[in-house]
Design a protein around this motif. Structure first.
Motif, PDB file in Angstrom:
ATOM      1  N   THR A  42       0.756  -1.088   0.113  1.00  0.00           N
ATOM      2  CA  THR A  42      -0.002  -0.007  -0.028  1.00  0.00           C
ATOM      3  C   THR A  42       0.795   1.187  -0.216  1.00  0.00           C
ATOM      4  O   THR A  42       1.940   1.339   0.054  1.00  0.00           O
ATOM      5  CB  THR A  42      -1.039   0.050   1.289  1.00  0.00           C
ATOM      6  N   ALA A  43       0.268   2.468   0.064  1.00  0.00           N
ATOM      7  CA  ALA A  43       0.936   3.596  -0.102  1.00  0.00           C
ATOM      8  C   ALA A  43       1.537   4.208   0.915  1.00  0.00           C
ATOM      9  O   ALA A  43       1.170   3.867   2.067  1.00  0.00           O
ATOM     10  CB  ALA A  43      -0.084   4.651  -0.760  1.00  0.00           C
ATOM     11  N   LEU A  44       2.819   4.821   0.822  1.00  0.00           N
ATOM     12  CA  LEU A  44       3.651   5.464   1.883  1.00  0.00           C
ATOM     13  C   LEU A  44       3.455   6.759   1.549  1.00  0.00           C
ATOM     14  O   LEU A  44       3.477   7.272   0.490  1.00  0.00           O
ATOM     15  CB  LEU A  44       5.081   5.014   1.743  1.00  0.00           C
ATOM     16  N   GLY A  45       3.376   7.725   2.615  1.00  0.00           N
ATOM     17  CA  GLY A  45       3.538   8.990   2.463  1.00  0.00           C
ATOM     18  C   GLY A  45       5.108   9.517   2.635  1.00  0.00           C
ATOM     19  O   GLY A  45       5.554   9.229   3.859  1.00  0.00           O
ATOM     20  N   LEU A  46       5.610   9.992   1.830  1.00  0.00           N
ATOM     21  CA  LEU A  46       6.996  10.515   1.851  1.00  0.00           C
ATOM     22  C   LEU A  46       7.032  11.995   1.821  1.00  0.00           C
ATOM     23  O   LEU A  46       6.667  12.703   1.269  1.00  0.00           O
ATOM     24  CB  LEU A  46       7.739  10.177   0.334  1.00  0.00           C
ATOM     25  N   TRP A  47       7.616  12.496   3.192  1.00  0.00           N
ATOM     26  CA  TRP A  47       7.681  13.711   3.589  1.00  0.00           C
ATOM     27  C   TRP A  47       8.997  14.261   3.047  1.00  0.00           C
ATOM     28  O   TRP A  47       9.764  14.038   2.447  1.00  0.00           O
ATOM     29  CB  TRP A  47       7.417  13.565   5.245  1.00  0.00           C
ATOM     30  N   PRO A  48       8.792  15.638   3.221  1.00  0.00           N
ATOM     31  CA  PRO A  48      10.013  16.471   2.534  1.00  0.00           C
ATOM     32  C   PRO A  48      11.301  16.071   2.801  1.00  0.00           C
ATOM     33  O   PRO A  48      12.066  16.106   2.044  1.00  0.00           O
ATOM     34  CB  PRO A  48       9.469  17.994   3.123  1.00  0.00           C
TER      35      PRO A  48
END
Length: 354
Positions: A42-48
């Motif tokens: 599933t999706a990962l949130g890649l932060w700055p």
């Protein structure tokens, strides 16, 4: 003389470390017990900060091109009313970037594709760090139930169940925004994913190891039966074979160091945290790049590892504490009105942690 590193674990952090060290002239081998890259996830949130780490290994633009940028977001109540808005523009003003959502398999393919053939040794199980004697550095990137961590620091530093289980998966159909809906002891998240799919997750408080009496789809439809239309859209599209379920754990007590001898721990092996901040994969990427940077900038390995520990241990352990606290707040069964007011105030004052 060319220095060498052996990396235990071919996940996100391990592969990022291998790329960064390889670009710096090190000889690297990655020992991955699986036979191949995963095909589902599933999706990962890649932060700055994670995107900056990917920039450092030459993959930032490829990830941005493949991922879905977060263009909005909100915390909701089960009836669909809004608790608080996620200010995406404020994050962009502060950091120059925003969260990008990409599935784990897609990110791993990009990372693995940046390595030369043969660097990853598939089906290679490392039972004892001593097997890797002779390398200048060994990197323990072997995840939540890290054998490397146990070997270095003993069973007193192990993961603990946090009292909640999580389901996750994807369904057809695109969504633009990120929402997380909070009820009494229950949560349901919906985010975009590449290829026009919708990523979702659900969390409930329960005993460790509990499983549905019939099937997980029926359990989810029962738990979230009267929630708002977007949750129902996802629930209606679920199929049993695509639903993943895992209990949630974090590391306690925290490690006194991420280094012992010439071995360094990164990612979940060093600071396993609950997924509530969405930062586990991000911090693994930053760990890997910072470890490599330290090793490339210092002639002596002990100096490099000491710097890595000094730079990464406190901030990652702080995030782990914050994530654990958010897990408790978000999963509250009582006083949810006060909880929601607190979340709205916190988001208005400071927003999510950078």
């Amino acid at each position: 003389m060319t220095k060498s590193a052996a990396i235990i674990g071919g996940g996100i952090g391990g592969l990022a470390t291998a790329i960064a060290l390889g670009r710096g002239g090190w000889r690297v081998s990655v020992h991955e017990r699986s036979q191949a890259l995963p095909e589902t996830g599933t999706a990962l949130g890649l932060w700055p900060g994670a995107l900056a780490a990917l920039d450092a290994v030459g993959l930032g633009e490829a990830v941005r091109d493949s991922a879905c940028p977060q263009v909005g977001g909100a915390f909701l109540r089960p009836d669909g009313s809004r608790i608080a808005t996620i200010d995406v523009t404020a994050m962009r003003r502060q950091s120059g970037d925003t969260v990008h959502l990409l599935s784990r398999p897609a990110l791993l393919r990009l990372l693995a594709g940046a390595l030369e053939d043969g660097v990853i040794e598939w089906g290679s199980q490392v039972e004892d760090v001593a097997q890797l004697e002779g390398h200048d550095v060994v990197v323990g990137a072997d995840g939540l139930h890290s054998g490397t961590r146990r070997q270095l620091f003993g069973d007193q530093h192990r993961v603990r169940y946090v009292g909640a289980t999580a389901w996750r998966g994807t369904v057809p159909g695109h969504t633009d925004t990120v929402t997380e809906t909070w009820g009494a002891g229950l949560r349901f998240g919906i985010t975009p994913q590449e290829s026009g799919r919708t990523n979702w997750f659900a969390v409930a408080r329960t005993i460790e190891g509990a499983r549905a009496t019939d099937d997980e789809v029926s359990e989810l439809r029962r738990l979230f039966a009267d929630w708002h239309d977007e949750v129902q859209r996802v629930l209606d599209a679920l199929t049993e074979h695509e639903v993943l379920r895992h209990d949630l754990y974090d590391l306690a007590p925290a490690l006194p160091s991420y280094v012992r001898g010439n071995v360094a721990l990164i990612g979940d092996a060093a600071h396993a945290m609950t997924p509530d901040l969405g930062r586990g994969a991000c911090e693994a990427l930053v760990d890997g790049v910072e470890l490599a940077r330290s090793l490339l900038e210092h002639d002596r390995v002990p100096d490099a590892l000491a710097r890595y520990d000094a730079v990464r241990r406190r901030p990652t352990q702080r995030l782990a504490r914050m994530s654990r606290g958010l897990n408790r707040v978000a999963s509250a069964r009582r006083l949810t009105t006060l909880r929601d007011l607190g979340v709205r105030a916190a988001m208005a004052v400071s927003g999510p942690p950078p």
